[in-house]
Write a protein that holds these residues in place. Structure first.
Motif, PDB file in Angstrom:
ATOM      1  N   GLY A 176      -5.698   9.669   6.376  1.00 50.48           N
ATOM      2  CA  GLY A 176      -5.692   9.213   7.753  1.00 50.48           C
ATOM      3  C   GLY A 176      -5.349  10.355   8.686  1.00 50.48           C
ATOM      4  O   GLY A 176      -4.920  11.427   8.247  1.00 50.48           O
ATOM      5  N   PRO A 177      -5.522  10.176   9.984  1.00 53.31           N
ATOM      6  CA  PRO A 177      -5.260  11.246  10.936  1.00 53.31           C
ATOM      7  C   PRO A 177      -3.774  11.559  11.066  1.00 53.31           C
ATOM      8  O   PRO A 177      -2.914  10.759  10.675  1.00 53.31           O
ATOM      9  CB  PRO A 177      -5.831  10.689  12.244  1.00 53.31           C
ATOM     10  N   SER A 178      -3.483  12.725  11.622  1.00 55.95           N
ATOM     11  CA  SER A 178      -2.096  13.154  11.777  1.00 55.95           C
ATOM     12  C   SER A 178      -1.328  12.195  12.686  1.00 55.95           C
ATOM     13  O   SER A 178      -1.862  11.679  13.658  1.00 55.95           O
ATOM     14  CB  SER A 178      -2.050  14.565  12.357  1.00 55.95           C
ATOM     15  N   GLY A 179      -0.079  11.936  12.317  1.00 49.63           N
ATOM     16  CA  GLY A 179       0.765  11.065  13.118  1.00 49.63           C
ATOM     17  C   GLY A 179       0.509   9.587  12.951  1.00 49.63           C
ATOM     18  O   GLY A 179       1.108   8.768  13.657  1.00 49.63           O
ATOM     19  N   ALA A 180      -0.355   9.197  12.010  1.00 52.47           N
ATOM     20  CA  ALA A 180      -0.689   7.780  11.856  1.00 52.47           C
ATOM     21  C   ALA A 180       0.368   7.008  11.083  1.00 52.47           C
ATOM     22  O   ALA A 180       0.459   5.783  11.209  1.00 52.47           O
ATOM     23  CB  ALA A 180      -2.041   7.631  11.156  1.00 52.47           C
ATOM     24  N   GLY A 181       1.165   7.698  10.263  1.00 51.87           N
ATOM     25  CA  GLY A 181       2.173   7.020   9.460  1.00 51.87           C
ATOM     26  C   GLY A 181       1.935   7.133   7.966  1.00 51.87           C
ATOM     27  O   GLY A 181       2.463   6.332   7.187  1.00 51.87           O
ATOM     28  N   LYS A 182       1.175   8.137   7.536  1.00 50.26           N
ATOM     29  CA  LYS A 182       0.864   8.308   6.115  1.00 50.26           C
ATOM     30  C   LYS A 182       2.103   8.590   5.272  1.00 50.26           C
ATOM     31  O   LYS A 182       2.274   8.027   4.193  1.00 50.26           O
ATOM     32  CB  LYS A 182      -0.148   9.452   5.933  1.00 50.26           C
ATOM     33  N   SER A 183       2.957   9.477   5.775  1.00 43.71           N
ATOM     34  CA  SER A 183       4.147   9.856   5.007  1.00 43.71           C
ATOM     35  C   SER A 183       5.063   8.649   4.805  1.00 43.71           C
ATOM     36  O   SER A 183       5.625   8.450   3.722  1.00 43.71           O
ATOM     37  CB  SER A 183       4.909  10.974   5.714  1.00 43.71           C
ATOM     38  N   TRP A 184       5.223   7.845   5.867  1.00 45.32           N
ATOM     39  CA  TRP A 184       6.042   6.634   5.762  1.00 45.32           C
ATOM     40  C   TRP A 184       5.455   5.691   4.724  1.00 45.32           C
ATOM     41  O   TRP A 184       6.177   5.170   3.867  1.00 45.32           O
ATOM     42  CB  TRP A 184       6.134   5.952   7.125  1.00 45.32           C
ATOM     43  N   PHE A 185       4.152   5.459   4.793  1.00 43.57           N
ATOM     44  CA  PHE A 185       3.510   4.540   3.855  1.00 43.57           C
ATOM     45  C   PHE A 185       3.687   5.034   2.418  1.00 43.57           C
ATOM     46  O   PHE A 185       4.040   4.255   1.524  1.00 43.57           O
ATOM     47  CB  PHE A 185       2.025   4.395   4.187  1.00 43.57           C
ATOM     48  N   ALA A 186       3.443   6.326   2.184  1.00 47.74           N
ATOM     49  CA  ALA A 186       3.555   6.872   0.833  1.00 47.74           C
ATOM     50  C   ALA A 186       4.984   6.741   0.305  1.00 47.74           C
ATOM     51  O   ALA A 186       5.194   6.413  -0.877  1.00 47.74           O
ATOM     52  CB  ALA A 186       3.109   8.332   0.820  1.00 47.74           C
ATOM     53  N   ALA A 187       5.965   6.979   1.158  1.00 50.04           N
ATOM     54  CA  ALA A 187       7.360   6.879   0.724  1.00 50.04           C
ATOM     55  C   ALA A 187       7.736   5.446   0.374  1.00 50.04           C
ATOM     56  O   ALA A 187       8.422   5.194  -0.631  1.00 50.04           O
ATOM     57  CB  ALA A 187       8.283   7.415   1.811  1.00 50.04           C
ATOM     58  N   ARG A 188       7.278   4.494   1.182  1.00 52.95           N
ATOM     59  CA  ARG A 188       7.612   3.090   0.902  1.00 52.95           C
ATOM     60  C   ARG A 188       6.903   2.602  -0.372  1.00 52.95           C
ATOM     61  O   ARG A 188       7.471   1.823  -1.139  1.00 52.95           O
ATOM     62  CB  ARG A 188       7.212   2.211   2.094  1.00 52.95           C
ATOM     63  N   LEU A 189       5.670   3.038  -0.580  1.00 53.62           N
ATOM     64  CA  LEU A 189       4.978   2.658  -1.814  1.00 53.62           C
ATOM     65  C   LEU A 189       5.669   3.279  -3.020  1.00 53.62           C
ATOM     66  O   LEU A 189       5.814   2.635  -4.066  1.00 53.62           O
ATOM     67  CB  LEU A 189       3.509   3.079  -1.754  1.00 53.62           C
ATOM     68  N   ALA A 190       6.121   4.526  -2.894  1.00 56.49           N
ATOM     69  CA  ALA A 190       6.862   5.165  -3.994  1.00 56.49           C
ATOM     70  C   ALA A 190       8.145   4.393  -4.287  1.00 56.49           C
ATOM     71  O   ALA A 190       8.515   4.199  -5.457  1.00 56.49           O
ATOM     72  CB  ALA A 190       7.165   6.614  -3.643  1.00 56.49           C
ATOM     73  N   ASP A 191       8.833   3.938  -3.237  1.00 53.72           N
ATOM     74  CA  ASP A 191      10.041   3.115  -3.431  1.00 53.72           C
ATOM     75  C   ASP A 191       9.708   1.844  -4.205  1.00 53.72           C
ATOM     76  O   ASP A 191      10.448   1.449  -5.120  1.00 53.72           O
ATOM     77  CB  ASP A 191      10.636   2.715  -2.075  1.00 53.72           C
ATOM     78  N   ALA A 192       8.619   1.193  -3.823  1.00 58.37           N
ATOM     79  CA  ALA A 192       8.237  -0.066  -4.471  1.00 58.37           C
ATOM     80  C   ALA A 192       7.850   0.156  -5.925  1.00 58.37           C
ATOM     81  O   ALA A 192       8.167  -0.664  -6.793  1.00 58.37           O
ATOM     82  CB  ALA A 192       7.085  -0.712  -3.706  1.00 58.37           C
ATOM     83  N   LEU A 193       7.175   1.250  -6.215  1.00 57.23           N
ATOM     84  CA  LEU A 193       6.814   1.557  -7.603  1.00 57.23           C
ATOM     85  C   LEU A 193       8.066   1.836  -8.429  1.00 57.23           C
ATOM     86  O   LEU A 193       8.160   1.432  -9.592  1.00 57.23           O
ATOM     87  CB  LEU A 193       5.860   2.746  -7.648  1.00 57.23           C
TER      88      LEU A 193
END
Length: 221
Positions: free
Chosen positions: A33-50
């Motif tokens: 996704g484009p810069s500033g969209a929230g990719k890092s947040w999404f990846a971190a939360r998915l890693a937490d859930a895994l």
């Protein structure tokens, strides 16, 4: 009409773990996704859930910003990711890469290990590019309005990055248009939803998402 659908990261984590492994024995998840969209947040939360799954462990997360050789390496870093991370993991061997320092403007000498794990998350602009399709168990595209993304980036990194950031935005728009990334994504996430929700445990997706089918330090994420 686009319908917002709220889903739990825990539910997505189960779906990822049950998806076929296509990068050797590893399930590769790309968060694009484009810069500033929230990719890092999404990846971190998915890693937490895994990590929270029974018998689970936190998966390695590779941020493509750490692999860029400065601003001019926006899309041409891929051979570095392939050689240092994807190829070894595909062969069942741990990978390693050197992290780029945006302060020193050089790659740091100490390698960052990437173990062979059931799931590997790669987050960053062009992470779900068409070339990655055969290896992917899940392609995620996170989007947000351009003005908000610009505001987020400036708040995080300061107004001094604006000239480079505008050039970066133009490059990513051209790439996504040519690559068709959002149209191919298995999951399209709203990175700036109006729907009230617990953002640590839930995300908002666009209803056109198809679910897990596969195949298909400036922080731009």
């Amino acid at each position: 009409m686009v319908v917002a659908v709220m889903e739990a990261y825990a539910q997505l984590a189960h779906r990822v773990r049950e998806a076929p492994a296509r990068l050797g024995r590893t399930r590769l998840v790309a968060v694009d996704g484009p810069s500033g969209a929230g990719k890092s947040w999404f990846a971190a939360r998915l890693a937490d859930a895994l990590a929270a799954l029974p018998g689970g462990a936190r998966p390695p997360v590779v941020h493509t910003d750490d692999l860029l050789d400065g601003w001019d390496d926006q899309l041409t870093f891929w051979s570095r990711l392939e050689e240092c991370v994807l190829a070894p993991v595909r062969a069942g061997r741990p990978g390693a890469y050197r992290r780029y320092s945006w302060v020193r403007r050089a790659f740091l000498p100490r390698p960052v290990p990437v173990p062979v794990a059931p799931v590997l998350l790669v987050e960053g602009v062009s992470a779900a590019r068409a070339a990655a399709g055969p290896d992917l168990s899940l392609a995620v595209f996170v989007s947000a309005p351009p003005r908000l993304r610009l505001t987020r980036a400036v708040a995080r990194d300061g107004p001094g990055i604006l000239p480079e950031l505008r050039r970066w935005h133009a490059g990513e728009r051209a790439h996504f248009a040519a690559d068709g990334t959002e149209e191919r994504a298995d999951l399209v996430v709203d990175g700036a939803p109006d729907v009230p929700h617990d953002a640590r445990h839930y995300y908002v997706r666009r209803a056109r998402s198809r679910g897990v089918t596969g195949g298909g330090d400036h922080g731009t994420g």
